[in-house]
Scaffold this active site. Sequence first.
Site, PDB file in Angstrom:
ATOM      1  NE  ARG A 161       1.127  -8.768  27.805  1.00  0.00           N
ATOM      2  CZ  ARG A 161       1.346 -10.040  28.052  1.00  0.00           C
ATOM      3  NH1 ARG A 161       0.417 -10.748  28.628  1.00  0.00           N
ATOM      4  NH2 ARG A 161       2.472 -10.632  27.732  1.00  0.00           N
TER       5      ARG A 161
ATOM      6  CE  LYS B 163       9.275 -22.826  13.003  1.00  0.00           C
ATOM      7  NZ  LYS B 163      10.529 -22.625  13.729  1.00  0.00           N
TER       8      LYS B 163
ATOM      9  CG  HIS C 185      13.512 -17.554   8.708  1.00  0.00           C
ATOM     10  ND1 HIS C 185      13.153 -18.548   9.571  1.00  0.00           N
ATOM     11  CD2 HIS C 185      14.861 -17.581   8.667  1.00  0.00           C
ATOM     12  CE1 HIS C 185      14.238 -19.151  10.032  1.00  0.00           C
ATOM     13  NE2 HIS C 185      15.290 -18.580   9.494  1.00  0.00           N
TER      14      HIS C 185
ATOM     15  CE  LYS D 226      17.720 -19.268   6.230  1.00  0.00           C
ATOM     16  NZ  LYS D 226      18.741 -18.638   7.060  1.00  0.00           N
TER      17      LYS D 226
ATOM     18  CG  ASP E 227      12.420 -25.460  15.727  1.00  0.00           C
ATOM     19  OD1 ASP E 227      11.713 -24.441  15.842  1.00  0.00           O
ATOM     20  OD2 ASP E 227      13.667 -25.428  15.687  1.00  0.00           O
TER      21      ASP E 227
ATOM     22  CG  HIS F 231      12.697 -23.619   8.483  1.00  0.00           C
ATOM     23  ND1 HIS F 231      11.806 -22.624   8.213  1.00  0.00           N
ATOM     24  CD2 HIS F 231      13.105 -23.406   9.763  1.00  0.00           C
ATOM     25  CE1 HIS F 231      11.682 -21.825   9.280  1.00  0.00           C
ATOM     26  NE2 HIS F 231      12.456 -22.301  10.233  1.00  0.00           N
TER      27      HIS F 231
ATOM     28  CE  LYS G 187      17.582 -26.052  17.129  1.00  0.00           C
ATOM     29  NZ  LYS G 187      17.473 -24.969  16.146  1.00  0.00           N
TER      30      LYS G 187
HETATM   31  C1  BG6 Z   1      13.900 -21.232  13.395  1.00  0.00           C
HETATM   32  C2  BG6 Z   1      13.926 -22.348  14.397  1.00  0.00           C
HETATM   33  O1  BG6 Z   1      12.679 -21.231  12.701  1.00  0.00           O
HETATM   34  O2  BG6 Z   1      14.961 -21.410  12.471  1.00  0.00           O
HETATM   35  C3  BG6 Z   1      15.258 -22.392  15.107  1.00  0.00           C
HETATM   36  O3  BG6 Z   1      12.890 -22.161  15.350  1.00  0.00           O
HETATM   37  C4  BG6 Z   1      16.399 -22.466  14.116  1.00  0.00           C
HETATM   38  O4  BG6 Z   1      15.331 -23.507  15.991  1.00  0.00           O
HETATM   39  C5  BG6 Z   1      16.246 -21.372  13.056  1.00  0.00           C
HETATM   40  O5  BG6 Z   1      17.601 -22.298  14.827  1.00  0.00           O
HETATM   41  C6  BG6 Z   1      17.285 -21.553  11.952  1.00  0.00           C
HETATM   42  O6  BG6 Z   1      17.252 -20.442  11.125  1.00  0.00           O
HETATM   43  P1  BG6 Z   1      18.558 -19.932  10.392  1.00  0.00           P
HETATM   44  O7  BG6 Z   1      18.081 -18.784   9.566  1.00  0.00           O
HETATM   45  O8  BG6 Z   1      19.542 -19.543  11.461  1.00  0.00           O
HETATM   46  O9  BG6 Z   1      19.056 -21.076   9.573  1.00  0.00           O
END
Ligand code: BG6
Length: 484
Positions: free
Chosen positions: A51, A148, A178, A182, A235, A240, A331
Amino acid sequence: MVSRVIPVEPFDLVVFGGTGDLSQRKILPGLYRRFWAGQIPADSMIIGAARSEMDDAGFRDLARAAIMEFVAEDKRDPEMIEAFLARLGYVAIDAKGTGGWAELKKRVRKDVVQAFYFSVAPSLFGDLAQRLHDHKIADANSRIVVEKPFGRDLESAKALNAGLAKHFNEAQIYRIDHYLGKETVQNLMAVRFANILFEPLWKSEYIDHVQITVAETVSVDGRGAYYDKSGAMRDMVQNHMMQLLCLIAMEPPYHFDPDAVRDEKLKVIRALDPVPADDIVRGQYLAGNGQGGYLEHAEDAASKTESYIAMKVHISNWRWKGTPFYLRTGKRLRARASEIAITFREPPHSIFDDAEGWRENVLVIRLQPNEGMNLMVMIKEPGPGGMRLTQVPLDMSFAEALGEDGADIPDAYERLIMDVIRGNQTLFMRGDEVEAAWAWTDPIIQGWEKRGDKPKGYDAGSSGPEDALMLMHRDGRRWREIRE
Ligand code: BG6
């Protein structure tokens, strides 16, 4: 060992949300690193679209700053950086209006691979797809990349899929998780399917249980507004953790091919049993070590969102009936440590009297940090004192085993963006996979909401709520210690 870098075809990559956080932290530095490695042909273009009013030079300054912050010093070669920045351009765009689209159309070439990265709020996915189509910028060969959160439940995920499907077919859509980018996550497939050693034992007959842990030390401070509407389930687990579970549990695909792999993952998700409330523990970190607790970081001071979750999951199929999968993520835990631990059963009969010394074989795949594998095996305790047993690790660090190449593992985004350009969807989620994952997740979250369940507090820097220990203890098992 010399890692092979095979250049991709020349491309034009448009990054919508190009000035945003993900672009600055991951996408632009990742692209630079691939350029530095010689994988990106010099006649490729990366066009930021967002934007803000900005010109090409402004976007290059932003990218330069991102590279200086997020790329390791040994790769920050001034000439390389300038050569990379010369490939960058910028178009100010109105995602919901008409501004900027004609200019974008002029910039995107038709004779190279075209990819459009939607690094924007999911509410804009449909608008961007529509405008790319209406302005005839994208065509049947273009690829689009989305991030996501892909929905927050089945209904919203279906709506997002439908919005994209109006103008793009499934083979053009790259949904990023993602974790699949890895290196060690891909290694799960190599370990399972490139070795004969494990597969014959890879079933409930020989595996007692599996623990999947993704522990983080970070809090949600600064992203409370997003996180509080998601929680650990949306999340981390729905995406993941689910992907990790699939890679561990799936049947061997007939080939390492996008649909062959994704078909097998989908079968795992569909075979997941509903999870009873008793098999889930949710937690919220408390204030400690001079930092605020979850409720101070969340938007809602009475929030019932979980920053930790532990659960026992069953897969109802021939291979896994009777082998629980325990998942936990959270966390502000005591260490950043992600691993998958596969605990094998007892041998059917022991010929040794030393029952006390006996421990189960455990295969641990460390995802991060200290990526590697560790197989716990029984040997004889040294010395003349009869046949006593002891457990020792066969420990391997990928970095040590692979030398320099192992130490220089590309970031997940680098691998995934290059896969988009190569047109390889193996490491991306298919629409039906995402929907199946939400179909399993939705009733669990609805149950909490209906009952008004509140997460249990846990100390910052701990291993999570006490109740999570009980989840294991009552099955006669123990969580592995969370440590780096
Ligand atoms: C993200 C989440 O998709 O993945 C985060 O939104 C999380 O909350 C993160 O911290 C963890 O990714 P990584 O690569 O640091 O393990």
